[in-house]
Design a protein around this motif. Structure first.
Motif, PDB file in Angstrom:
ATOM      1  N   GLN A 125       0.823  -1.210   0.000  1.00 11.89           N
ATOM      2  CA  GLN A 125       0.000   0.000   0.000  1.00 11.89           C
ATOM      3  C   GLN A 125       0.858   1.262   0.000  1.00 11.89           C
ATOM      4  O   GLN A 125       0.515   2.258  -0.642  1.00 11.89           O
ATOM      5  CB  GLN A 125      -0.940   0.009   1.223  1.00 11.89           C
ATOM      6  N   THR A 126       1.979   1.230   0.723  1.00 16.55           N
ATOM      7  CA  THR A 126       2.887   2.392   0.743  1.00 16.55           C
ATOM      8  C   THR A 126       3.472   2.628  -0.632  1.00 16.55           C
ATOM      9  O   THR A 126       3.566   3.772  -1.100  1.00 16.55           O
ATOM     10  CB  THR A 126       4.023   2.154   1.764  1.00 16.55           C
ATOM     11  N   ILE A 127       3.875   1.558  -1.290  1.00 13.57           N
ATOM     12  CA  ILE A 127       4.440   1.690  -2.633  1.00 13.57           C
ATOM     13  C   ILE A 127       3.403   2.248  -3.598  1.00 13.57           C
ATOM     14  O   ILE A 127       3.689   3.155  -4.391  1.00 13.57           O
ATOM     15  CB  ILE A 127       4.950   0.320  -3.126  1.00 13.57           C
ATOM     16  N   LEU A 128       2.171   1.738  -3.520  1.00 13.60           N
ATOM     17  CA  LEU A 128       1.132   2.180  -4.445  1.00 13.60           C
ATOM     18  C   LEU A 128       0.758   3.643  -4.221  1.00 13.60           C
ATOM     19  O   LEU A 128       0.320   4.329  -5.153  1.00 13.60           O
ATOM     20  CB  LEU A 128      -0.107   1.286  -4.302  1.00 13.60           C
ATOM     21  N   ARG A 129       0.930   4.128  -2.998  1.00 13.75           N
ATOM     22  CA  ARG A 129       0.658   5.545  -2.747  1.00 13.75           C
ATOM     23  C   ARG A 129       1.738   6.442  -3.343  1.00 13.75           C
ATOM     24  O   ARG A 129       1.492   7.618  -3.624  1.00 13.75           O
ATOM     25  CB  ARG A 129       0.571   5.807  -1.232  1.00 13.75           C
ATOM     26  N   GLN A 130       2.936   5.894  -3.532  1.00 13.43           N
ATOM     27  CA  GLN A 130       4.062   6.697  -3.994  1.00 13.43           C
ATOM     28  C   GLN A 130       4.174   6.768  -5.517  1.00 13.43           C
ATOM     29  O   GLN A 130       4.900   7.600  -6.044  1.00 13.43           O
ATOM     30  CB  GLN A 130       5.375   6.124  -3.436  1.00 13.43           C
ATOM     31  N   VAL A 131       3.516   5.878  -6.225  1.00  9.62           N
ATOM     32  CA  VAL A 131       3.647   5.849  -7.680  1.00  9.62           C
ATOM     33  C   VAL A 131       2.265   5.739  -8.310  1.00  9.62           C
ATOM     34  O   VAL A 131       1.416   4.977  -7.862  1.00  9.62           O
ATOM     35  CB  VAL A 131       4.553   4.671  -8.128  1.00  9.62           C
ATOM     36  N   ALA A 132       2.042   6.537  -9.347  1.00 12.18           N
ATOM     37  CA  ALA A 132       0.760   6.533 -10.042  1.00 12.18           C
ATOM     38  C   ALA A 132       0.738   5.383 -11.042  1.00 12.18           C
ATOM     39  O   ALA A 132       1.420   5.432 -12.068  1.00 12.18           O
ATOM     40  CB  ALA A 132       0.551   7.866 -10.763  1.00 12.18           C
ATOM     41  N   LEU A 133      -0.008   4.350 -10.730  1.00 12.14           N
ATOM     42  CA  LEU A 133      -0.117   3.182 -11.592  1.00 12.14           C
ATOM     43  C   LEU A 133      -1.525   3.094 -12.160  1.00 12.14           C
ATOM     44  O   LEU A 133      -2.473   3.623 -11.576  1.00 12.14           O
ATOM     45  CB  LEU A 133       0.190   1.911 -10.799  1.00 12.14           C
ATOM     46  N   PRO A 134      -1.675   2.406 -13.287  1.00  7.86           N
ATOM     47  CA  PRO A 134      -3.029   2.183 -13.806  1.00  7.86           C
ATOM     48  C   PRO A 134      -3.880   1.483 -12.744  1.00  7.86           C
ATOM     49  O   PRO A 134      -3.370   0.676 -11.954  1.00  7.86           O
ATOM     50  CB  PRO A 134      -2.795   1.284 -15.025  1.00  7.86           C
ATOM     51  N   ALA A 135      -5.160   1.789 -12.755  1.00  8.35           N
ATOM     52  CA  ALA A 135      -6.048   1.215 -11.743  1.00  8.35           C
ATOM     53  C   ALA A 135      -6.008  -0.305 -11.751  1.00  8.35           C
ATOM     54  O   ALA A 135      -6.060  -0.954 -10.699  1.00  8.35           O
ATOM     55  CB  ALA A 135      -7.481   1.706 -11.987  1.00  8.35           C
ATOM     56  N   GLU A 136      -5.897  -0.894 -12.943  1.00  5.34           N
ATOM     57  CA  GLU A 136      -5.857  -2.356 -13.038  1.00  5.34           C
ATOM     58  C   GLU A 136      -4.611  -2.926 -12.368  1.00  5.34           C
ATOM     59  O   GLU A 136      -4.662  -3.973 -11.725  1.00  5.34           O
ATOM     60  CB  GLU A 136      -5.915  -2.794 -14.500  1.00  5.34           C
ATOM     61  N   VAL A 137      -3.477  -2.228 -12.510  1.00  4.13           N
ATOM     62  CA  VAL A 137      -2.241  -2.680 -11.881  1.00  4.13           C
ATOM     63  C   VAL A 137      -2.373  -2.610 -10.359  1.00  4.13           C
ATOM     64  O   VAL A 137      -2.036  -3.556  -9.643  1.00  4.13           O
ATOM     65  CB  VAL A 137      -1.037  -1.845 -12.357  1.00  4.13           C
ATOM     66  N   SER A 138      -2.863  -1.480  -9.864  1.00  6.08           N
ATOM     67  CA  SER A 138      -3.015  -1.317  -8.418  1.00  6.08           C
ATOM     68  C   SER A 138      -3.948  -2.367  -7.834  1.00  6.08           C
ATOM     69  O   SER A 138      -3.662  -2.963  -6.786  1.00  6.08           O
ATOM     70  CB  SER A 138      -3.550   0.087  -8.103  1.00  6.08           C
TER      71      SER A 138
END
Length: 409
Positions: free
Chosen positions: A337-350
């Protein structure tokens, strides 16, 4: 060659620093079995070995330069078929449950004279295993089957032989630590891919700019914003220039600025390079080189499967990123979750990384099942749900292994 009905996987064997020392090749059939498919009748083993050699020939990277452990049954061991294997690359794994007959021990001595080495699986502290111990170079101790007390006694008993003691089916960090304390020299299993509870950790400072750039590239930000970050990170900018020069080799291109470098490379290739840089960075990779290899093979396998399924390039890119980032939390010791908050990824990837949902999540589950080989039936079911057969999955996986090895990970 008949289409394969079996799934090939390659499970790493590491030392106590989690550095790669070898692999076990797992080749399982589509039945609900926890056991390697090799080790049955001579007819079955011959068919499987033929398919295995065919898969190996597709890529030089499958065996690479590490020792490969391969289970063989008594019928295969006594036949001439086993001599087709490269003795200097393969360690033949025999079960301690076999009767240590004079004929079997004589055959093992003969194969040793030809350069083959052996490992012993299903080890127990019984008199029946004694004749094998002078013939083998390694013994595997199953930490799921042996109690800590018996494991300790076995480790101490084997200390008196000149052989490698391998703890297998190590699935948790606590089991890994116990085996380290017992002085075992090598480890097999997915203990390194199962994180302990991670709370409060932050991203390593050296990776922050990589993630910032990933966010900007993903958002199609102006080149000027990307160039601003590169100008503040000398090490990162030098790596980029070396990569661009390598990518443009043989072309009349002279890089005049960071903006020019980004233009020459293009956003798509820059994004791919940054994702590889993220997992192979010194900060991330030093203690977890096996994880880096596993994540890279996952990414390429998913990309290959997407191509076989006829998915568009955008979906192939998404699946590549899903595979590459799927072990990033364990590699960095930072919650996903910390990593996903730091980088803008496509919704499907997240969604795939956090919840393993959607088609990308299903394909990732297939690749993870292939790695673990929990049961052949589970892998078959996941493959059939995606309209994939065993031959296609094996081809995609073998190509990915070879491709990952070309990266020098």
């Amino acid at each position: 060659m008949k289409p394969a009905r079996h799934y090939l996987a390659r499970q790493p064997i590491t030392d106590d620093r989690q550095q790669l020392v070898g692999y076990e090749l797992l080749y399982r059939n589509s039945q609900d079995s926890l056991h390697n498919a090799l080790g049955g009748t001579l007819e079955a083993d011959t068919a499987l070995l033929t398919n295995l050699l065919g898969s190996v020939q597709q890529t030089n990277g499958l065996l690479e330069d590490k020792l490969v452990y391969l289970n063989v049954g008594e019928a295969m061991l006594m036949s001439e078929m086993v001599e087709l294997l490269p003795a200097n690359r393969v360690r033949l794994e025999v079960s301690a449950r076999l009767a240590s007959s004079r004929e079997l021990l004589a055959r093992m001595r003969s194969l040793r004279q030809q350069g083959f080495t052996f490992s012993l699986d299903h080890f127990e502290l019984t008199p029946s295993v004694e004749p094998f111990l002078d013939q083998v170079s390694a013994v595997k101790l199953d930490v799921q089957r042996l109690t800590p007390a018996i494991l300790s006694s076995a480790a101490d008993r084997l200390r008196h032989y000149p052989l490698l003691r391998i703890a297998e089916r190590v699935e948790a960090p606590s089991q890994f630590r116990l085996c380290q304390e017992l002085g075992l020299e090598a480890f097999q299993g997915y203990h390194f891919a199962h994180p302990e509870t991670l709370t409060g950790q932050s991203l390593p400072p050296g990776l922050y700019n990589v993630l910032r750039l990933l966010s900007l590239v993903r958002a199609d930000a102006p080149i000027a914003e990307i160039e601003t970050i590169l100008k503040t990170d000398l090490a990162l900018s030098l790596k980029l220039l070396r990569f661009v020069n390598s990518a443009a080799a043989g072309q009349p291109v002279r890089i005049q600025s960071f903006a020019h470098a980004v233009t020459v490379l293009g956003y798509r290739r820059l994004y791919r390079w940054l994702t590889l840089l993220l997992i192979t960075s010194e900060t991330a990779a030093r203690p977890h080189s096996v994880l880096v290899r596993t994540a890279t093979v996952r990414a390429r396998t998913l990309e290959n499967l997407a191509e076989r399924l006829g998915l568009p390039q955008t979906q192939r890119d998404i699946l590549f990123i899903c595979g590459l980032f799927s072990l990033l939390d364990v590699t960095l010791d930072v919650p996903m979750q910390t990593i996903l908050r730091q980088v803008a990824l496509p919704a499907e990837v997240s969604a795939t990384l956090e919840h393993r949902t959607g088609r990308a999540g299903d394909l990732l589950a297939l690749v993870c099942s292939l790695e673990r080989m929990d049961t052949g039936a589970a892998t078959t079911r996941l493959a059939q749900d995606q309209d994939l057969d065993a031959q296609t999955v094996n081809d995609c996986h073998c190509e990915a292994i070879g491709w990952a090895e070309t990266l020098g990970l």
